[in-house]
Each structure stands twice: as structure tokens, then as C-alpha cells.
Design a protein around this motif. Structure first.
Motif, PDB file in Angstrom:
ATOM      1  N   THR A   7       0.976  -1.138   0.037  1.00 46.28           N
ATOM      2  CA  THR A   7      -0.142  -0.147   0.231  1.00 46.28           C
ATOM      3  C   THR A   7       0.910   1.384   0.029  1.00 46.28           C
ATOM      4  OG1 THR A   7      -1.890  -1.136   1.178  1.00 46.28           O
ATOM      5  CG2 THR A   7      -1.792   1.168   1.299  1.00 46.28           C
ATOM      6  N   ALA A   8       1.881   1.230   0.743  1.00 47.65           N
ATOM      7  CA  ALA A   8       2.585   2.715   1.005  1.00 47.65           C
ATOM      8  C   ALA A   8       3.283   2.751  -0.329  1.00 47.65           C
ATOM      9  CB  ALA A   8       3.828   2.444   1.970  1.00 47.65           C
ATOM     10  N   VAL A  11       0.990   4.148  -2.930  1.00 44.83           N
ATOM     11  CA  VAL A  11       0.442   5.743  -2.394  1.00 44.83           C
ATOM     12  C   VAL A  11       1.684   6.546  -3.239  1.00 44.83           C
ATOM     13  CG1 VAL A  11       0.440   7.324  -0.596  1.00 44.83           C
ATOM     14  CG2 VAL A  11      -0.870   5.269  -0.543  1.00 44.83           C
ATOM     15  N   ALA A  12       2.863   5.888  -3.038  1.00 45.67           N
ATOM     16  CA  ALA A  12       3.993   6.863  -3.456  1.00 45.67           C
ATOM     17  C   ALA A  12       3.700   6.790  -5.156  1.00 45.67           C
ATOM     18  CB  ALA A  12       5.440   6.382  -3.339  1.00 45.67           C
ATOM     19  N   VAL A  66       4.192  13.226   1.004  1.00 50.37           N
ATOM     20  CA  VAL A  66       3.630  12.084   0.860  1.00 50.37           C
ATOM     21  C   VAL A  66       4.589  11.021   0.411  1.00 50.37           C
ATOM     22  CG1 VAL A  66       1.632  10.813  -0.272  1.00 50.37           C
ATOM     23  CG2 VAL A  66       1.060  12.983   0.830  1.00 50.37           C
ATOM     24  N   ILE A  67       5.240  11.271  -0.695  1.00 47.23           N
ATOM     25  CA  ILE A  67       5.937  10.288  -1.504  1.00 47.23           C
ATOM     26  C   ILE A  67       7.126   9.911  -0.490  1.00 47.23           C
ATOM     27  CG2 ILE A  67       7.798  10.259  -3.205  1.00 47.23           C
ATOM     28  CD1 ILE A  67       5.885  11.618  -5.122  1.00 47.23           C
ATOM     29  N   SER A  70       5.548   7.602   2.203  1.00 43.29           N
ATOM     30  CA  SER A  70       5.499   6.417   1.594  1.00 43.29           C
ATOM     31  C   SER A  70       6.763   5.588   1.267  1.00 43.29           C
ATOM     32  CB  SER A  70       4.579   6.684   0.311  1.00 43.29           C
ATOM     33  OG  SER A  70       3.288   7.273   0.817  1.00 43.29           O
ATOM     34  N   THR A  73       8.205   4.134   4.642  1.00 42.18           N
ATOM     35  CA  THR A  73       7.255   3.227   5.020  1.00 42.18           C
ATOM     36  C   THR A  73       7.661   1.854   4.140  1.00 42.18           C
ATOM     37  OG1 THR A  73       5.765   4.582   6.006  1.00 42.18           O
ATOM     38  CG2 THR A  73       5.033   2.299   5.498  1.00 42.18           C
ATOM     39  N   ALA A  74       7.539   1.913   3.050  1.00 42.41           N
ATOM     40  CA  ALA A  74       7.720   0.795   2.037  1.00 42.41           C
ATOM     41  C   ALA A  74       9.174   0.233   2.007  1.00 42.41           C
ATOM     42  CB  ALA A  74       7.145   1.015   0.537  1.00 42.41           C
TER      43      ALA A  74
END
Length: 144
Positions: A7-8, A11-12, A66-67, A70, A73-74
Motif C-alpha cells: 500500500t505505501a 501511495v507513492a 506523501v512520497i 510512503s 514506510t515501504a
């Protein structure tokens, strides 16, 4: 069957495509075309551009955050991280090194002062082209 994209990372990728679309639409369509519209002189075009680019840059900072979050996180490593970092660094260069010079030039023109076209504009466009490439690479990399 391959594993679904985390998901992360998705999103990126979505943020990169959105950011890319905004830059292409505003920097490479709206910005040059507004000066060709009937009745739009340099001062009016610059006043509009100041508002539009302030809004674009604000949206870009949000998408850059956001990037960054993300990708952190990823933790995909490789191309997505390099491309994301490049886009963010290029935006930072535009905002810190180039945009203030353009803002001073715009203010001078709006105040009725003349002078040659700002060389900073060429730097902004060059950085914008590099940012487009970085965002395109990021968007593609998260799909692979």
C-alpha cells in the motif's frame, strides 16, 4: 502470480503520477499559453502565474511529503528511492534557490520596472524538466 504492490508503495506511485500531471499541466501548458490569450499582457500574466505557481508549489510540497513518507514506510530501495529523492531535491532547489529570484523579478515587473528577462526562469524550466523525468521514473518504478 506476483505479489501485490504494498500500500505505501502504491501511495507513492499515485502521488508521483498526480504530481507529474500537475507539473505538466501547469508548467508546460498553462504557463506559456496564458501569455498568448487576447488581452493578457506581461503584468497580468505574471500576476496570474504568481498565484498559480504558489498553489502548485504548495501542492508539490504536500505530494513530496506523501512520497517521502510512503517510500520510508515501504522501504523499496533502488530506483523508487533514488527517483523520489531526486524529485524532492529538485523541488527544494526550485523553491530555495530559484523561486526567490523569480519572485523578485515578478515584483519588479508588477511595480512597473523594466529590465531583461530573468535567467532564473531558464534554471526553473531546466529543473522542472529534470523533475518530470524523476517523477516519471518513480511512477514507472513502483509499477514494476
Amino acid at each position: 502470480m506476483s505479489n501485490p504492490v504494498p500500500t505505501a508503495l502504491a501511495v507513492a506511485g499515485a502521488a508521483s503520477w498526480l504530481w507529474l500531471g500537475m507539473v505538466l499541466a501547469i508548467s508546460f501548458l498553462e504557463a506559456p499559453l496564458k501569455f498568448r490569450a487576447p488581452g493578457v499582457d506581461l503584468r497580468t500574466g505574471l500576476a496570474i502565474g504568481r498565484l498559480v505557481f504558489r498553489a502548485l508549489n504548495t501542492a508539490e510540497v504536500v505530494l513530496a511529503l506523501v512520497i517521502a513518507l510512503s517510500l520510508a514506510t515501504a522501504q523499496p530501495g533502488g530506483t523508487p528511492v533514488a527517483a523520489g529523492a531526486a524529485a524532492i531535491v529538485l523541488l527544494a532547489l526550485q523553491l530555495v534557490a530559484v523561486r526567490p529570484r523569480l519572485s523578485r523579478r515578478t515584483a519588479a515587473v508588477l511595480a512597473g520596472e523594466g529590465g531583461p528577462r530573468a535567467k532564473a526562469h531558464l534554471w526553473y524550466v531546466a529543473l522542472e524538466l529534470l523533475k518530470v523525468i524523476a517523477l516519471l521514473l518513480l511512477g514507472i518504478a513502483v509499477l514494476l
